[in-house]
Design an enzyme around this catalytic site. Structure first.
Site, PDB file in Angstrom:
ATOM      1  N   ASP A  12     -19.322   4.399 -13.234  1.00 38.18           N
ATOM      2  CA  ASP A  12     -20.567   5.048 -12.808  1.00 38.18           C
ATOM      3  C   ASP A  12     -21.618   5.115 -13.906  1.00 38.18           C
ATOM      4  O   ASP A  12     -22.534   5.937 -13.826  1.00 38.18           O
ATOM      5  CB  ASP A  12     -20.331   6.492 -12.321  1.00 38.18           C
ATOM      6  CG  ASP A  12     -19.706   6.583 -10.942  1.00 38.18           C
ATOM      7  OD1 ASP A  12     -19.154   5.573 -10.483  1.00 38.18           O
ATOM      8  OD2 ASP A  12     -19.751   7.662 -10.337  1.00 38.18           O
ATOM      9  N   CYS A  48     -16.908   1.977  -6.306  1.00 37.18           N
ATOM     10  CA  CYS A  48     -15.858   1.798  -7.313  1.00 37.18           C
ATOM     11  C   CYS A  48     -14.839   0.701  -7.000  1.00 37.18           C
ATOM     12  O   CYS A  48     -14.780  -0.320  -7.683  1.00 37.18           O
ATOM     13  CB  CYS A  48     -15.125   3.119  -7.520  1.00 37.18           C
ATOM     14  SG  CYS A  48     -16.175   4.471  -8.104  1.00 37.18           S
TER      15      CYS A  48
END
Length: 497
Positions: free
Chosen positions: A32, A66
């Site tokens: 992230d 992700c």
């Protein structure tokens, strides 16, 4: 004592010489970490170390979430090539955000397997896939495919109380300062490097993937109180309402004062604080290699699995969108023969595995959809003009909605957020084109798109104005990009080039 057969002795000497000639490779993948909101700033020592290597300016993820992004990196394949059979309503194997990343086909075509074939000692430390993707390996005596040493997260979303599969042993960690996730990942990595380098018989491939700065972005104890009074950057699209973007974006109400501060600003602070430990981890790796005189024989690749947003278009905290803050990520490469440069060619997550393989002296398999960009960043080889003129200028985006996802009382995902897109960057064009679909059961996107977006980033870098359906739309360009996407969504291997 019997003497060694001369032929066997020669083979051993040749093997040792071959290993010594091969470069080591370190891949550091954060979780992230944004580029456009200043997310690289906390890692000042890492940046200084990488500064005399190549910084690829136009580097994008293929999907801003992700597990699919990590699976793209691991396999060198587009997400549509390991998407599970959604039309059947379920997967035969555990799915990881729509990705079938635990099938034997995926395992056998993973980067660890290829590096083993090239004679590398392989290690993986930290987050490999999300919990759904690593569940089959989180048991005693079950190896992580392609890795000699693994210290792999089994649960995600926490910095203490972690569950780890540690070389075939399932372990749990507590809540003491020494149990801090980035710390135990760093320690396991250094132990692996020390073990490999003291023997100096094999080159190594170390895939290091800390959880930071993923929410909750818990900082280590020594960094809990640093960087006080920081605020998330107020970019031109911070708390900005749009009416001409796709459905999820039009639904966003302005953020209220509590969502802005303390929620967003505190998260921004803690993201930076958590990255200070990643900077420490990188320094531990660098110092270990330096002590063993291997720095000059090691390639370092640094990137993030996707970008992030903190208030852009009224979206408080997450990713999942095709816009620049979610898809553009840092990409640094440093090592033998790499030119200090900031090239403008377009590359992405799907290209990392092929590049690692060629840096190791191998040839990427035909199953990989990406291309190696080694020649684009090496000092030797073609002239820069020729290199960039022969490289592609389009980057493919794919995303399947995860359903209703809410952060800080805002929907950041839901219906009408499954999409395909293309990022076009060359000397004359700088565009984003995206097609949105009603549900996430699309595989080849044969149904008509329900909405489309077109942004001219050369005049609208923050993607404020959707040109699609207006008198400023370039219809020929839209038709070209639509045709390109339809071909890309059917491609596999060499026909993706």
């Amino acid at each position: 004592m019997k003497s060694l057969n001369p032929f066997l002795l020669l083979l051993c000497l040749q093997s040792a010489a071959f290993a010594a000639d091969k470069p080591n490779i370190v891949l550091l993948l954060t979780d992230d970490q944004d580029l456009l909101l200043g997310g690289m700033s906390p890692m000042s020592r890492t940046l200084a170390f990488l500064s005399d290597g190549a910084y690829i300016r136009n580097f994008f993820v293929n999907t801003p979430v992700c597990c699919p992004s990590r699976a793209t990196l691991i396999s060198g394949r587009f997400p549509h090539n390991f998407l599970y059979n959604q039309s059947a309503g379920k997967s035969d194997l555990p799915a990881c955000m729509h990705m079938n990343a635990t099938s034997s086909d995926f395992e056998e075509k993973s980067i660890g397997k290829y590096m083993k074939k090239l004679g590398y000692r392989t290690g993986q430390f930290g987050k490999y896939l999300n919990s759904g993707g690593v569940k089959p390996y989180c048991k005693d005596s079950v190896p992580l495919p392609g890795f000699d040493r693994w210290f792999t997260m089994c649960n995600t979303g926490t910095y203490y109380g972690n569950e780890i599969t540690d070389n075939g042993k399932f372990r749990t960690y507590g809540h003491d300062p020494s149990d801090y996730l980035t710390t135990i990942i760093a320690n396991a990595t250094v132990n692996f490097l020390e073990d490999v380098l003291k023997n100096k018989e094999e080159p190594f491939f170390a895939y290091i993937a800390p959880h930071a700065p993923h929410v909750p972005a818990t900082p280590a104890p020594e960094y809990e109180n640093v960087l006080p009074y920081m605020m998330a950057p107020r970019s031109p699209i911070y708390n900005y309402t749009v009416t001409d973007h796709h459905g999820i974006m039009r639904l966003q109400s302005p953020m209220d004062p509590y969502q802005i501060s303390p929620q967003i600003d505190e998260l921004f602070q803690n993201r930076w604080r958590s990255l200070l430990s990643v900077d420490d981890l990188m320094m531990d790796v660098i110092n270990t290699l330096d002590q063993h005189k291997q720095l000059n024989n090691t390639y370092f690749l640094f990137t993030s699995d996707h970008g992030y947003q903190l208030g852009q278009f009224n979206l408080p905290s997450c990713k999942l969108q095709p816009y620049e803050h979610d898809i553009r990520v840092p990409m640094f490469v440093k090592g033998p023969g790499i030119a200090k440069s900031s090239p403008a060619f377009v590359a992405g997550m799907v290209d990392i595995a092929p590049t690692i393989i060629t840096l190791a002296g191998g040839t990427p398999p035909d199953s990989m959809d990406g291309q190696s960009f080694e020649n684009m960043i090496k000092k030797s080889g073609w002239g820069s003009d020729k290199r960039e003129s022969t490289w592609r200028d389009k980057h493919t985006l794919e995303y399947w909605s995860l359903g209703d996802v809410i952060r800080y009382q805002h929907y950041i995902d839901g219906p009408n957020n499954t999409y395909i897109g293309v990022r076009l960057v060359n000397e004359t064009h700088n565009y984003l084109y995206v097609e949105y679909y009603e549900n996430n059961n699309q595989r080849y996107f044969t149904e008509p798109a329900v909405e489309c977006e077109l942004f001219d980033m050369s005049v609208d870098p923050y993607q404020k104005v959707n040109l699609y359906g207006t008198d400023k739309e370039d219809k020929n360009l839209v038709n070209e990009l639509h045709s390109f996407l339809q071909k890309q969504l059917m491609c596999s291997g060499s026909n993706c080039v």
